[in-house]
Write an enzyme that holds these catalytic residues in place. Structure first.
Site, mmCIF file in Angstrom:
data_model
loop_
_atom_site.group_PDB
_atom_site.id
_atom_site.type_symbol
_atom_site.label_atom_id
_atom_site.label_comp_id
_atom_site.label_asym_id
_atom_site.label_seq_id
_atom_site.Cartn_x
_atom_site.Cartn_y
_atom_site.Cartn_z
ATOM 1 N N ARG A 166 0.721 -1.132 0.004
ATOM 2 C CA ARG A 166 -0.155 -0.067 -0.055
ATOM 3 C C ARG A 166 0.696 1.399 0.238
ATOM 4 O O ARG A 166 0.395 2.336 -0.682
ATOM 5 C CB ARG A 166 -0.852 0.056 1.272
ATOM 6 N N TYR B 235 -13.045 -12.315 9.785
ATOM 7 C CA TYR B 235 -11.926 -13.130 9.314
ATOM 8 C C TYR B 235 -12.139 -14.429 8.627
ATOM 9 O O TYR B 235 -11.777 -14.996 7.590
ATOM 10 C CB TYR B 235 -10.776 -12.872 10.518
ATOM 11 N N LYS C 184 -11.974 -15.648 4.632
ATOM 12 C CA LYS C 184 -11.012 -16.646 4.320
ATOM 13 C C LYS C 184 -11.855 -17.843 3.583
ATOM 14 O O LYS C 184 -11.377 -18.433 2.502
ATOM 15 C CB LYS C 184 -10.217 -17.145 5.269
ATOM 16 N N THR D 114 4.259 -12.788 13.083
ATOM 17 C CA THR D 114 4.111 -11.314 12.481
ATOM 18 C C THR D 114 3.103 -10.572 13.218
ATOM 19 O O THR D 114 2.809 -10.991 14.196
ATOM 20 C CB THR D 114 3.237 -11.493 11.044
ATOM 21 N N VAL E 207 -4.820 -3.481 -2.533
ATOM 22 C CA VAL E 207 -5.718 -4.491 -3.284
ATOM 23 C C VAL E 207 -7.248 -4.037 -3.045
ATOM 24 O O VAL E 207 -7.966 -4.952 -3.836
ATOM 25 C CB VAL E 207 -5.488 -6.014 -2.503
ATOM 26 N N ASN F 58 -1.253 -12.122 -0.969
ATOM 27 C CA ASN F 58 -0.729 -12.592 0.389
ATOM 28 C C ASN F 58 -1.388 -11.513 1.498
ATOM 29 O O ASN F 58 -1.587 -11.700 2.412
ATOM 30 C CB ASN F 58 0.756 -12.195 0.657
HETATM 31 P P1 NDP Z 1 0.839 -8.880 8.739
HETATM 32 O O1 NDP Z 1 -0.199 -7.952 9.436
HETATM 33 O O2 NDP Z 1 2.302 -8.707 9.428
HETATM 34 O O3 NDP Z 1 0.676 -8.188 7.282
HETATM 35 C C1 NDP Z 1 -0.374 -7.920 6.623
HETATM 36 C C2 NDP Z 1 -0.050 -7.288 5.257
HETATM 37 O O4 NDP Z 1 -1.202 -7.102 4.485
HETATM 38 C C3 NDP Z 1 0.680 -6.058 5.429
HETATM 39 O O5 NDP Z 1 1.860 -5.914 4.503
HETATM 40 C C4 NDP Z 1 -0.217 -5.042 5.255
HETATM 41 O O6 NDP Z 1 -0.066 -3.757 4.600
HETATM 42 C C5 NDP Z 1 -0.975 -5.770 4.033
HETATM 43 N N1 NDP Z 1 -2.516 -4.856 3.698
HETATM 44 C C6 NDP Z 1 -3.427 -4.986 4.330
HETATM 45 N N2 NDP Z 1 -4.457 -4.408 3.689
HETATM 46 C C7 NDP Z 1 -3.783 -4.198 2.592
HETATM 47 C C8 NDP Z 1 -4.546 -3.701 1.377
HETATM 48 N N3 NDP Z 1 -5.636 -3.128 1.469
HETATM 49 N N4 NDP Z 1 -3.643 -3.623 0.167
HETATM 50 C C9 NDP Z 1 -2.529 -4.189 0.232
HETATM 51 N N5 NDP Z 1 -1.944 -4.367 1.264
HETATM 52 C C10 NDP Z 1 -2.766 -4.616 2.551
HETATM 53 O O7 NDP Z 1 0.268 -10.189 8.697
HETATM 54 P P2 NDP Z 1 0.925 -11.557 7.979
HETATM 55 O O8 NDP Z 1 2.154 -11.297 7.199
HETATM 56 O O9 NDP Z 1 0.797 -12.476 9.019
HETATM 57 O O10 NDP Z 1 -0.134 -12.065 7.013
HETATM 58 C C11 NDP Z 1 -0.079 -12.323 5.674
HETATM 59 C C12 NDP Z 1 -1.105 -13.102 5.330
HETATM 60 O O11 NDP Z 1 -0.998 -14.444 5.956
HETATM 61 C C13 NDP Z 1 -2.422 -12.768 5.562
HETATM 62 O O12 NDP Z 1 -3.293 -12.735 4.263
HETATM 63 C C14 NDP Z 1 -2.908 -13.536 6.651
HETATM 64 O O13 NDP Z 1 -4.653 -13.477 6.540
HETATM 65 C C15 NDP Z 1 -2.446 -14.746 6.361
HETATM 66 N N6 NDP Z 1 -2.110 -15.584 7.609
HETATM 67 C C16 NDP Z 1 -1.392 -15.352 8.454
HETATM 68 C C17 NDP Z 1 -1.112 -16.025 9.673
HETATM 69 C C18 NDP Z 1 -0.174 -15.795 10.791
HETATM 70 O O14 NDP Z 1 -0.160 -16.435 11.749
HETATM 71 N N7 NDP Z 1 0.596 -14.628 10.880
HETATM 72 C C19 NDP Z 1 -2.006 -17.495 9.695
HETATM 73 C C20 NDP Z 1 -2.888 -17.825 8.728
HETATM 74 C C21 NDP Z 1 -2.960 -16.635 7.791
HETATM 75 P P3 NDP Z 1 0.409 -2.440 5.300
HETATM 76 O O15 NDP Z 1 1.655 -2.471 5.965
HETATM 77 O O16 NDP Z 1 0.173 -1.332 4.406
HETATM 78 O O17 NDP Z 1 -0.774 -2.370 6.596
#
Ligand code: NDP
Length: 232
Positions: free
Chosen positions: A33, A154, A158, A189, A58, A82
């Site tokens: 973003r 959430y 999903k 994370t 997104v 992601n």
């Molecule tokens: P984080 O919260 O660390 O990262 C989330 C990311 O998504 C950030 O880069 C954030 O960007 C971005 N994001 C949020 N909204 C938007 C948007 N509108 N457009 C573009 N980017 C956006 O989470 P994780 O890295 O843990 O999560 C990554 C994926 O893994 C997600 O889909 C999550 O649901 C999934 N997941 C994670 C788990 C875990 O245990 N960590 C378990 C199961 C699934 P910004 O920096 O701009 O906010």
């Protein structure tokens, strides 16, 4: 050189997908973003000629179209959807406390976002050799696994992502494009919190193995990072 477009590469798992594919010599289009506000992403771009950063929220159709246009000449081997949002992690829900505004935004990010981005990049993927869409979903999207109340937005976002991606897989199959639904495990994370069982490096390395060993027999399967199947 194979190429990959990653959404949500500012931090967490998205940043790690970018780091590992850049290290492996792929052409990496790392989108976020606010790419300039992520020091880690900027440091990665400075260290790798094969990684460029791109602005992409997104939920924004205009930004998705602009990026698809900017990359019009680029074949894509892999799209990693992601980016994700999980408001109840920070503001717990329950009857009387459901934030419908958060729910709508969660759907925009977690469900509509990956479909929109996939739709915009179908032609790029069709020109690539790998031709794979990886959607980072969650075991919390498994309806079978719902054994406790809460996390309505959430979980449903999903589950809907899984349903949409499975449907899309049928539409993409004739174009030779596959779909994988990957649960990353519980990862440390911002979203996963400090108690997660895995670090980003381990989770993404395992998910990259699923990508590397993909065959059409795995199309539209709902898998944990380690390759075991999750019930719908
Ligand atoms: P984080 O919260 O660390 O990262 C989330 C990311 O998504 C950030 O880069 C954030 O960007 C971005 N994001 C949020 N909204 C938007 C948007 N509108 N457009 C573009 N980017 C956006 O989470 P994780 O890295 O843990 O999560 C990554 C994926 O893994 C997600 O889909 C999550 O649901 C999934 N997941 C994670 C788990 C875990 O245990 N960590 C378990 C199961 C699934 P910004 O920096 O701009 O906010």
């Amino acid at each position: 050189m194979p190429s990959v477009l990653i959404t949500g590469a500012s931090r967490g798992l998205g940043l790690e997908w970018a780091r590992q594919y850049a290290g492996a010599g792929w052409r990496v289009f790392a989108s976020a973003r606010h790419p300039l506000e992520s020091r880690e992403l900027q440091a990665l771009a400075a260290a790798h000629d094969n990684l460029t950063t791109h602005r992409l929220d997104v939920t924004r159709d205009d930004e998705i179209r602009a990026l698809a246009w900017d990359l019009a000449e680029e074949p894509l081997d892999l799209l990693v959807n992601n980016a994700g949002a999980y408001f109840e992690k920070y503001v717990p829900d329950g009857l009387g406390r459901i934030r419908y505004d958060h729910w709508e935004e969660t759907f925009r990010v977690n469900t509509l976002g990956p479909v929109r981005v996939t739709e915009a990049f179908v032609e790029h993927l069709a020109r690539g050799d790998g031709r794979l869409v990886a959607a980072v979903t969650s075991h919390m999207g498994s309806i079978h696994d719902i054994t406790a109340p809460g996390d309505y937005a959430y979980r449903s976002s999903k589950a809907a992502l899984n349903a949409a991606m499975k449907g899309l897989a049928h539409e993409l199959e004739p174009r030779g494009i596959g779909v994988l639904l990957l649960h990353p495990g519980w990862v440390r994370t911002r979203m996963g919190g400090p108690d997660g069982r895995l670090d980003c490096e381990t989770s993404v390395r395992a998910m990259r193995e699923r990508v590397a060993s993909y065959t059409p027999a795995w199309n539209a399967r709902f898998l944990r990072y380690d390759g075991t199947e999750i019930p719908w």
